[in-house]
Scaffold this motif. Sequence first.
Motif, short mmCIF file in Angstrom:
data_model
loop_
_atom_site.label_atom_id
_atom_site.label_comp_id
_atom_site.label_asym_id
_atom_site.label_seq_id
_atom_site.Cartn_x
_atom_site.Cartn_y
_atom_site.Cartn_z
N GLY A 105 0.64 -1.22 0.02
CA GLY A 105 0.03 -0.02 -0.05
C GLY A 105 0.79 1.50 -0.09
N VAL A 106 2.21 1.16 -0.27
CA VAL A 106 3.11 2.30 -0.36
C VAL A 106 2.66 3.15 -1.70
CG1 VAL A 106 5.21 3.50 -0.12
CG2 VAL A 106 4.67 1.35 1.34
N GLU A 107 2.47 4.31 -1.72
CA GLU A 107 2.09 4.94 -2.91
C GLU A 107 3.08 5.90 -3.33
OE1 GLU A 107 -0.55 4.18 -4.66
OE2 GLU A 107 -1.47 3.06 -2.83
N GLY A 108 3.12 6.35 -4.63
CA GLY A 108 3.99 7.28 -5.07
C GLY A 108 5.47 6.77 -5.41
N GLN A 109 5.72 5.67 -5.31
CA GLN A 109 7.21 5.06 -5.51
C GLN A 109 7.14 3.72 -6.39
OE1 GLN A 109 10.06 6.61 -4.60
NE2 GLN A 109 9.11 8.27 -3.18
N THR A 110 7.78 3.30 -7.14
CA THR A 110 8.00 2.28 -8.18
C THR A 110 8.22 1.12 -7.01
OG1 THR A 110 10.20 2.35 -8.52
CG2 THR A 110 9.08 3.48 -9.88
N PRO A 111 8.02 -0.06 -7.39
CA PRO A 111 8.06 -1.17 -6.43
C PRO A 111 9.66 -1.39 -6.25
CG PRO A 111 6.61 -1.87 -8.10
CD PRO A 111 7.09 -0.59 -8.50
N GLU A 112 10.47 -1.21 -7.47
CA GLU A 112 11.72 -1.39 -7.09
C GLU A 112 12.78 -0.52 -5.99
OE1 GLU A 112 10.21 -3.00 -10.88
OE2 GLU A 112 10.54 -1.12 -9.95
N TRP A 113 12.15 0.81 -6.24
CA TRP A 113 12.92 1.75 -5.42
C TRP A 113 12.19 1.51 -3.88
CZ3 TRP A 113 16.93 4.20 -5.39
CH2 TRP A 113 17.12 5.24 -4.57
N THR A 114 11.02 0.98 -3.67
CA THR A 114 10.43 0.69 -2.49
C THR A 114 11.47 -0.52 -1.89
OG1 THR A 114 8.23 1.06 -3.19
CG2 THR A 114 8.58 -0.41 -1.04
N TYR A 115 11.86 -1.41 -2.47
CA TYR A 115 12.66 -2.60 -2.15
C TYR A 115 13.92 -2.21 -1.80
CZ TYR A 115 9.10 -5.37 -4.24
OH TYR A 115 7.72 -6.04 -4.74
N VAL A 116 14.68 -1.33 -2.49
CA VAL A 116 15.85 -0.99 -2.20
C VAL A 116 16.07 0.03 -1.13
CG1 VAL A 116 16.36 1.11 -3.74
CG2 VAL A 116 17.99 -0.40 -3.34
N PHE A 117 14.99 1.07 -0.89
CA PHE A 117 14.89 1.84 -0.10
C PHE A 117 14.64 1.23 1.34
CE2 PHE A 117 12.78 5.30 2.65
CZ PHE A 117 13.77 6.14 2.69
N PHE A 118 13.85 0.28 1.34
CA PHE A 118 13.47 -0.56 2.75
C PHE A 118 14.83 -1.34 2.89
CE2 PHE A 118 13.28 -5.04 3.86
CZ PHE A 118 12.66 -4.86 4.97
N PHE A 119 15.53 -1.78 2.10
CA PHE A 119 16.82 -2.48 2.24
C PHE A 119 17.66 -1.66 3.15
CE2 PHE A 119 21.23 -3.10 0.83
CZ PHE A 119 21.63 -4.26 1.51
N PHE A 120 18.02 -0.41 2.64
CA PHE A 120 18.82 0.51 3.10
C PHE A 120 18.42 0.89 4.51
CE2 PHE A 120 20.77 4.81 3.29
CZ PHE A 120 22.06 4.62 3.22
N GLN A 121 16.98 1.16 4.63
CA GLN A 121 16.76 1.53 6.12
C GLN A 121 16.60 0.57 7.03
OE1 GLN A 121 16.17 4.79 6.79
NE2 GLN A 121 16.51 5.53 4.97
N ALA A 122 16.69 -0.63 6.62
CA ALA A 122 16.42 -1.76 7.47
C ALA A 122 17.82 -1.98 8.18
CB ALA A 122 16.05 -3.10 6.68
N VAL A 123 18.86 -1.80 7.22
CA VAL A 123 20.11 -1.88 7.87
C VAL A 123 20.44 -0.96 8.91
CG1 VAL A 123 21.30 -3.47 6.27
CG2 VAL A 123 21.43 -0.81 5.84
N PHE A 124 19.92 0.26 8.72
CA PHE A 124 20.00 1.40 9.71
C PHE A 124 19.23 0.84 10.90
CE2 PHE A 124 21.89 4.01 6.53
CZ PHE A 124 21.91 5.21 7.05
N ALA A 125 18.03 0.51 10.92
CA ALA A 125 17.33 0.26 12.24
C ALA A 125 18.07 -0.86 12.99
CB ALA A 125 15.97 -0.69 11.64
N ALA A 126 18.67 -2.00 12.25
CA ALA A 126 19.50 -2.96 13.01
C ALA A 126 20.67 -2.20 13.91
CB ALA A 126 20.17 -3.84 12.02
N THR A 127 21.44 -1.27 13.27
CA THR A 127 22.35 -0.48 13.73
C THR A 127 21.91 0.08 15.27
OG1 THR A 127 23.51 0.15 11.71
CG2 THR A 127 24.02 1.48 13.65
N ALA A 128 20.57 0.59 15.03
CA ALA A 128 20.07 1.41 16.26
C ALA A 128 20.03 0.41 17.50
CB ALA A 128 18.81 1.92 16.01
#
Length: 450
Positions: A105-128
């Motif tokens: 349900g995320v709007e305004g982004q391509t599926p591919e960019w959603t996946y890569v952005f999620f990946f990048f933010q997930a590794v940040f979350a693990a750091t915290a």
Amino acid sequence: MRKLLPLLLLAPALAAAQDATAADVQTNLDFVWVVVAGALVFLMQAGFALLETGLTRAKNAANIIMKNVMDASAGVVVFFLVGFGLMFGTSAGGWVGTDGFALLGVEGQTPEWTYVFFFFQAVFAATAATIVSGAVAERVNFKAYLVFSVVIVAVIYPVFGSWAWGGLFNGGGWLEGLGFLDFAGSTVVHSVGAWAALAGTLVVGPRVGKFIDGKPVDIPGHSIPLAALGVFILWFGWFGFNAGSTTAGGPGIAIIAANTFLAAGAGALGAMALTWFRDGIPSVTMTLNGVLAGLVGITAGCDAVLPIGALAIGLLAGIIVVFATLWLEKYIDDPVGAVAVHGVCGAWGTLAVALFAADGFSLSQLGIQAIGVGAAFLWTFPVSYALFKALDLTMGLRISGEGESAGLDVHEHGTVAYPEFQLMTATDVPSGDSAYGIEEAPQIEAAPAI
């Protein structure tokens, strides 16, 4: 002329094709850069694991490895299911995301960019999450820690992240609306992790033997080389952490990488010089933490300051971390100095954006930065403290005295990190040394005479 006419007619189409190709190349480069940068940030998990292992005792090494593995493994799952949506979903009044859970349900982004952005933010979350691991090392119940690790990645970190970074993807947070600047997370990632760690240290209490007659006693770790290797890996990964936060493969990553390198080096010099002047010898562990202090300090403003500003931020961070560590040690037991490095220096770096910005000092920006620093503490610390208290009352946050004495490797996981060593039990340790978990050197039989 007749021969040239078709070429002239085709020229606009050829130019458009070239523009489209250039745009496609840039788009592909952006994807590749974000994935590579995210992989560098993920490698920081190994850096944290080695740093924490080296600065604690050998009898707890396997436990620390397990905590870091679970920070990443459980963390990516709960961030996918819950955290990403809370952080980057459509914002409800600038406070929290309301969609995008499980990336749906995320709007305004391509599926591919959603996946890569999620990946990048997930590794940040693990750091915290893994910042907490080192601060409560050597005495926390693994099950209780695992619950907290899941909650910080699923809720605590994403909620504050939505306030400061929600507009990176969708919506926008209230701190963003004020103009709060934290490019790669001095506060969003590092201070949030550190204020949670501070709550954990207060609830779980110090290790046995840390305080004698109210005074802190040094409990040395078992491997400076491991800790140093961890710092170098973190330093390497930080180039992805900061420069990757552009989420674009462009010229902007150049000054960010340079500033990151300069601040880390200056942080090490500041910490080393201060301890050398203060104690007559340069401290190895403080110098290592000086590197990290400089990195944490520059993370907020790595895109906004000139290299000379990065030097100043890093140098002051290296000095600040020494004083902060010595002061905090009077009240809490933080084996790796996580609160000083990530909390205090994270706050410093966030404020420093207004002090050393390339376009000049701004008093109004300093006020906004202070609001962000305060909001991170006022959200993270009380919620984390309440959660740790609840875990302590329900599951038991701290392991037994026998378990602490024997080591968490044996007590929590039924293994040892160094099977060649014969770990001494509490009754084997000479009087006065039981807090140190001394390892007995293996007995080596003499070679038979020839």
